[in-house]
Design a protein around this motif. Structure first.
Motif, PDB file in Angstrom:
ATOM      1  N   UNK A 109       7.909 -17.412  -5.641  1.00 20.95           N
ATOM      2  CA  UNK A 109       8.761 -16.784  -6.280  1.00 20.95           C
ATOM      3  C   UNK A 109       8.774 -15.896  -6.459  1.00 20.95           C
ATOM      4  N   UNK A 110      10.034 -14.850  -7.167  1.00 18.95           N
ATOM      5  CA  UNK A 110       9.648 -13.603  -6.665  1.00 18.95           C
ATOM      6  C   UNK A 110      10.091 -13.269  -8.887  1.00 18.95           C
ATOM      7  N   UNK A 111       9.565 -12.366  -9.272  1.00 12.86           N
ATOM      8  CA  UNK A 111       9.618 -11.698 -10.348  1.00 12.86           C
ATOM      9  C   UNK A 111      10.001 -10.380 -10.271  1.00 12.86           C
ATOM     10  N   UNK A 112      11.100 -10.103  -9.632  1.00  9.21           N
ATOM     11  CA  UNK A 112      11.977  -8.493  -9.098  1.00  9.21           C
ATOM     12  C   UNK A 112      12.252  -7.264 -10.799  1.00  9.21           C
ATOM     13  N   UNK A 113      11.853  -6.047 -11.356  1.00  4.36           N
ATOM     14  CA  UNK A 113      12.661  -5.489 -11.947  1.00  4.36           C
ATOM     15  C   UNK A 113      12.003  -3.899 -11.926  1.00  4.36           C
ATOM     16  N   UNK A 114      12.897  -3.139 -13.072  1.00  2.00           N
ATOM     17  CA  UNK A 114      12.888  -1.415 -12.645  1.00  2.00           C
ATOM     18  C   UNK A 114      11.041  -1.645 -13.486  1.00  2.00           C
ATOM     19  N   UNK A 115      10.685  -2.271 -14.211  1.00  2.00           N
ATOM     20  CA  UNK A 115       9.280  -2.390 -14.781  1.00  2.00           C
ATOM     21  C   UNK A 115       9.176  -0.421 -15.473  1.00  2.00           C
ATOM     22  N   UNK A 116       9.452  -0.049 -16.450  1.00  2.00           N
ATOM     23  CA  UNK A 116       9.757   1.627 -16.332  1.00  2.00           C
ATOM     24  C   UNK A 116       9.773   1.180 -18.203  1.00  2.00           C
ATOM     25  N   UNK A 117       8.897   1.169 -18.535  1.00  2.00           N
ATOM     26  CA  UNK A 117       7.049   1.058 -17.731  1.00  2.00           C
ATOM     27  C   UNK A 117       6.715  -0.654 -17.714  1.00  2.00           C
ATOM     28  N   UNK A 162      17.424 -10.578  -3.029  1.00  2.00           N
ATOM     29  CA  UNK A 162      17.462 -11.478  -1.753  1.00  2.00           C
ATOM     30  C   UNK A 162      17.505 -11.765  -1.047  1.00  2.00           C
ATOM     31  N   UNK A 163      17.205 -10.259  -0.451  1.00  2.00           N
ATOM     32  CA  UNK A 163      17.142 -10.289   0.845  1.00  2.00           C
ATOM     33  C   UNK A 163      15.577  -9.932   1.121  1.00  2.00           C
ATOM     34  N   UNK A 164      14.494  -9.870  -0.142  1.00  2.00           N
ATOM     35  CA  UNK A 164      13.427  -9.837  -0.441  1.00  2.00           C
ATOM     36  C   UNK A 164      13.114 -11.346   0.004  1.00  2.00           C
ATOM     37  N   UNK A 165      13.716 -12.034  -0.814  1.00  2.00           N
ATOM     38  CA  UNK A 165      13.220 -13.388  -0.722  1.00  2.00           C
ATOM     39  C   UNK A 165      13.632 -14.132   0.216  1.00  2.00           C
ATOM     40  N   UNK A 166      14.621 -13.475   1.513  1.00  2.00           N
ATOM     41  CA  UNK A 166      14.321 -14.024   2.789  1.00  2.00           C
ATOM     42  C   UNK A 166      13.150 -13.452   3.482  1.00  2.00           C
ATOM     43  N   UNK A 167      13.466 -12.791   3.454  1.00  2.00           N
ATOM     44  CA  UNK A 167      11.872 -12.100   4.257  1.00  2.00           C
ATOM     45  C   UNK A 167      10.634 -13.115   4.007  1.00  2.00           C
ATOM     46  N   UNK A 168      10.467 -12.898   2.754  1.00  2.00           N
ATOM     47  CA  UNK A 168       8.873 -13.523   2.601  1.00  2.00           C
ATOM     48  C   UNK A 168       9.570 -15.844   2.151  1.00  2.00           C
ATOM     49  N   UNK A 169      10.415 -15.476   2.754  1.00  2.00           N
ATOM     50  CA  UNK A 169      10.586 -17.099   2.691  1.00  2.00           C
ATOM     51  C   UNK A 169      10.905 -17.920   0.613  1.00  2.00           C
ATOM     52  N   UNK A 170      10.642 -16.810   0.045  1.00  2.00           N
ATOM     53  CA  UNK A 170      10.928 -17.434  -1.663  1.00  2.00           C
ATOM     54  C   UNK A 170      12.083 -18.066  -1.889  1.00  2.00           C
ATOM     55  N   UNK A 171      11.972 -18.585  -2.572  1.00  2.00           N
ATOM     56  CA  UNK A 171      13.068 -19.791  -3.320  1.00  2.00           C
ATOM     57  C   UNK A 171      13.618 -19.670  -4.370  1.00  2.00           C
ATOM     58  N   UNK A 172      12.659 -18.706  -5.416  1.00  2.00           N
ATOM     59  CA  UNK A 172      12.954 -19.303  -6.230  1.00  2.00           C
ATOM     60  C   UNK A 172      12.659 -17.557  -7.616  1.00  2.00           C
ATOM     61  N   UNK A 173      13.871 -16.956  -7.846  1.00  2.00           N
ATOM     62  CA  UNK A 173      13.303 -15.447  -8.490  1.00  2.00           C
ATOM     63  C   UNK A 173      13.559 -15.431  -9.561  1.00  2.00           C
ATOM     64  N   UNK A 174      12.590 -15.163 -10.885  1.00  2.00           N
ATOM     65  CA  UNK A 174      12.131 -15.435 -12.007  1.00  2.00           C
ATOM     66  C   UNK A 174      12.555 -14.311 -12.690  1.00  2.00           C
TER      67      UNK A 174
END
Length: 159
Positions: A4-12, A74-86
């Motif tokens: 799974x991919x957990x995307x964000x800006x995380x600032x901070x 979604x490009x990153x998810x495809x690159x690593x074969x992840x199917x879930x975004x958190x």
């Protein structure tokens, strides 16, 4: 592998982010925390600084990796074969925004599903933009961010 991919800006990065990471790490074999690198945003921390903080904060979780990315999630998810975004959500406003974004992401890549994780109640008011504003005016942010982040935020505003 169940990734799974957990995307964000995380600032901070906040305790709310860490809460989602900790809980997600129990559900998936691997979590990639993806720090967005958006030159159009005026971030307090560089993407490299955010990655470094998150790598330090996620050391206890052996199935969590931290990366930065400057393209579509979604490009990153495809690159690593992840199917879930958190996506972490605090309230109905977050849900509304994240729901619309999930539809866009699903249209871009129909193999991607979005999992919404409501934050625990104690983190409902923890918002990165509020943390920065509070710190800028000398307020106490220690209950919202880990000590390493608190120190880094305060250092930025002492300059």
């Amino acid at each position: 592998m169940n990734i799974a991919v957990f995307p964000g800006s995380f600032d901070p990065p906040t305790y709310g982010h860490l809460n989602v990471i900790e809980r997600a790490s129990k559900l998936f074999e691997k979590i990639d925390v993806l720090v967005s690198e958006n030159p159009g945003k005026n971030s307090l921390f560089t993407a490299d600084e955010r990655v470094l903080m998150l790598k330090t904060l996620t050391e206890p979780y052996h199935n969590v990796e931290v990366h930065k990315w400057d393209r579509l999630v979604v490009e990153y998810a495809r690159k690593i074969d992840a199917k879930v975004l958190i996506r972490g959500i605090r309230n109905v406003n977050d849900f509304s925004y994240e729901f619309d974004l999930s539809l866009v992401n699903h249209n871009l890549n129909p193999e991607i599903e979005t999992l919404f994780m409501p934050t625990e109640t104690r983190y409902v008011i923890v918002k990165s933009s509020s943390i920065k504003e509070l710190a800028q005016f000398g307020g106490d942010i220690s209950g919202m961010v880990p000590p390493v982040v608190c120190e880094a935020v305060l250092k930025k505003y002492r300059k």
